[in-house]
Design an enzyme around this catalytic site. Structure first.
Site, PDB file in Angstrom:
ATOM      1  N   GLY A 288       0.841  -1.199   0.000  1.00  0.00           N
ATOM      2  CA  GLY A 288       0.000   0.000   0.000  1.00  0.00           C
ATOM      3  C   GLY A 288       0.873   1.245   0.000  1.00  0.00           C
ATOM      4  O   GLY A 288       0.584   2.235  -0.673  1.00  0.00           O
TER       5      GLY A 288
ATOM      6  N   ASN B 225      -6.647   5.379   9.448  1.00  0.00           N
ATOM      7  CA  ASN B 225      -6.186   4.161  10.101  1.00  0.00           C
ATOM      8  C   ASN B 225      -6.173   4.256  11.622  1.00  0.00           C
ATOM      9  O   ASN B 225      -6.197   3.249  12.303  1.00  0.00           O
ATOM     10  CB  ASN B 225      -4.788   3.781   9.585  1.00  0.00           C
TER      11      ASN B 225
ATOM     12  N   GLN C 100      -7.408   1.319   4.272  1.00  0.00           N
ATOM     13  CA  GLN C 100      -8.248   0.876   5.395  1.00  0.00           C
ATOM     14  C   GLN C 100      -9.685   0.613   4.965  1.00  0.00           C
ATOM     15  O   GLN C 100     -10.432  -0.061   5.675  1.00  0.00           O
ATOM     16  CB  GLN C 100      -8.255   1.938   6.510  1.00  0.00           C
TER      17      GLN C 100
ATOM     18  N   SER D 298      -4.253  -2.455  -0.125  1.00  0.00           N
ATOM     19  CA  SER D 298      -3.189  -3.345   0.342  1.00  0.00           C
ATOM     20  C   SER D 298      -3.773  -4.650   0.871  1.00  0.00           C
ATOM     21  O   SER D 298      -4.689  -4.634   1.701  1.00  0.00           O
ATOM     22  CB  SER D 298      -2.390  -2.642   1.441  1.00  0.00           C
TER      23      SER D 298
ATOM     24  N   HIS E 252      -2.785  -7.090   2.917  1.00  0.00           N
ATOM     25  CA  HIS E 252      -2.700  -7.600   4.295  1.00  0.00           C
ATOM     26  C   HIS E 252      -3.658  -6.907   5.255  1.00  0.00           C
ATOM     27  O   HIS E 252      -3.764  -7.286   6.418  1.00  0.00           O
ATOM     28  CB  HIS E 252      -1.256  -7.557   4.819  1.00  0.00           C
TER      29      HIS E 252
ATOM     30  N   THR F 163       9.870  -8.389 -11.580  1.00  0.00           N
ATOM     31  CA  THR F 163       9.138  -9.643 -11.755  1.00  0.00           C
ATOM     32  C   THR F 163       7.999  -9.700 -10.749  1.00  0.00           C
ATOM     33  O   THR F 163       8.198  -9.458  -9.557  1.00  0.00           O
ATOM     34  CB  THR F 163      10.105 -10.838 -11.567  1.00  0.00           C
TER      35      THR F 163
ATOM     36  N   CYS G 228       3.180   2.333  13.224  1.00  0.00           N
ATOM     37  CA  CYS G 228       4.440   2.997  12.914  1.00  0.00           C
ATOM     38  C   CYS G 228       4.804   4.032  13.969  1.00  0.00           C
ATOM     39  O   CYS G 228       5.968   4.323  14.163  1.00  0.00           O
ATOM     40  CB  CYS G 228       4.360   3.674  11.552  1.00  0.00           C
TER      41      CYS G 228
END
Ligand SMILES: *Cc1c(COP(=O)(O)O)cnc(C)c1O
Length: 389
Positions: A69, A148, A176, A196, A198, A234, A322
């Site tokens: 993300g 978030n 989110q 994103s 996850h 890749t 974070c």
């Protein structure tokens, strides 16, 4: 163990892992090759692209897979460089994820003027404020769809309309939002949108950037022709296949899942607010992600709450993953006008699919003695707070 940190990351669903596994072993081909092994990988890539597109009402050629993300956000903000002829001004909000804020800082170093829109006490960005901040030089506007830390859901369709009316590009960080609330890129009217895997029970290290047909996105990672020259390297086929399966699952029964989670959210909010005098809800009561609870406790620091909750097997957060660990107060809560104390004493508990009603009861029960103990240790509480309560 009670996991209440779904805004930080989620556990991979077994069905997602099942679809990913063959791409690590027998289907390991490089999607850029022409023999059958490579074509198989290409098929997995194409199928995932179709699933991501369907989940957000886009078409497959509007999806670029990225490494996260964060990368999708960086690529979106980086587009301002290609829009320089319009002007060197971008607008974002004070409560964005650092992926957007730090990318905006990077643009500043390259001569861009950056306006950070303020938010109200609930964390809402106002379309009027955006209108006032727009100039003829504004090339790009980036406002997150849902925050978030406090879960506030922004009026993206209205904000995008304001930006588009002045000829600026519009990006939204929907990391989110996707998998938690309905996301329809056409209804939103955005040029770019980040997501994103996850955050909705898919694998870490894979995301996507939606780019509206006709909008020219600039490549960000250079070095190959993958993703139609828009993202070199890749492809992470297994991860991308996992993203496709996870987004299909998360958006397939969104209504039922979010209703169940929202009921737990409201029980947790009500339970904590009524039990702990002086505790306050951060964010909006209803324009809020179904899984988000963020509450400030007077006299205590969130780090102490977190450590004690961890002893009880309860995993929560003090804001974003974070910033917890650093003692900086949350930039989101500060922008919402919280006091230093409120920002220092905030506890974020984000709910998800594995949570059950019993988790809510146990969490509220566990918080009781923890809060009493920490409050009693607080110099502020001892100095006179007692009389306040
Ligand atoms: C988690 C998150 C990101 C970063 O996504 P990653 O895939 O972890 O890099 C960006 N924006 C928001 C709002 C997030 O919650």
């Amino acid at each position: 163990m009670i996991y209440l940190d779904h805004a930080a990351t989620t556990a991979l669903k077994p069905e997602v892992l099942d679809e990913m596994l063959p791409y690590f072993t027998e289907r390991y081909g490089n999607a850029s090759t022409i023999y059958s092994l490579g074509r198989e990988a290409r098929k997995g890539l194409d199928a995932a692209r179709a699933r991501v597109a369907a989940a957000i009402n886009a078409s497959p050629d509007e999806i670029i897979f990225t490494g996260s993300g964060t990368e999708a956000d960086n690529q979106a903000l980086n587009c301002a460089l290609a829009l320089e002829k319009k002007g060197k001004h971008i607008i974002t909000s004070a409560i964005e994820h650092h992926a957007v804020l730090h990318a905006a800082e990077g643009l500043k170093k390259r001569g861009f003027k950056v306006t950070l829109l303020p938010v109200d006490e609930y964390g809402l960005v106002s379309p009027d404020a955006l209108e006032k901040a727009m100039t003829d030089e504004t090339a790009l506007v980036s406002i997150m769809m849902a925050n978030n830390e406090v879960g506030t859901i922004e009026p993206i369709a209205e904000l995008a309309k304001v930006a588009k009316a002045r000829g600026a590009a519009f990006h939204t960080d929907a990391v989110q939002a996707v998998g938690s609330i309905p996301v329809d890129v056409k209804a939103l009217g955005v040029d770019m949108l980040s997501l994103s895997a996850h955050k909705f029970y898919g694998p870490k290290g894979v995301g996507a950037l939606y780019v509206r047909k006709g909008f020219r996105v600039a490549p960000f990672v250079l070095g190959g022709a993958q993703e139609k020259n828009k993202r070199a390297g890749t492809e992470n086929i297994a991860g991308i296949v996992g993203l496709g399966k996870a987004i299909e699952l998360a958006t397939g029964d969104l209504e039922a899942r979010s209703q169940r989670i929202l009921a737990m959210r409201d029980a947790l909010i009500e339970g904590v607010i009524t039990k702990f005098t002086g505790s306050t809800l951060n964010g909006h009561r209803t324009k809020r992600l179904p899984g988000n609870v963020n509450i400030s406790f007077p006299y205590v620091e969130s780090e102490s709450l977190l450590i004690h909750l961890d002893f009880e097997g309860i995993m929560a957060s003090s804001g974003s993953a974070c910033t917890s660990g650093s003692l900086e107060p949350s930039h989101v809560l500060m922008a919402m006008g919280a006091t230093h104390e409120q920002a220092q004493g905030s506890l974020r508990m984000t709910l998800g699919d594995e949570n059950v009603d019993g988790d809510i009861v146990k969490t509220i029960e566990a918080l009781g003695p923890i809060y009493e103990k920490l409050k009693a240790m607080s110099p502020l509480y001892q100095k006179g707070g007692k009389t306040l309560v």
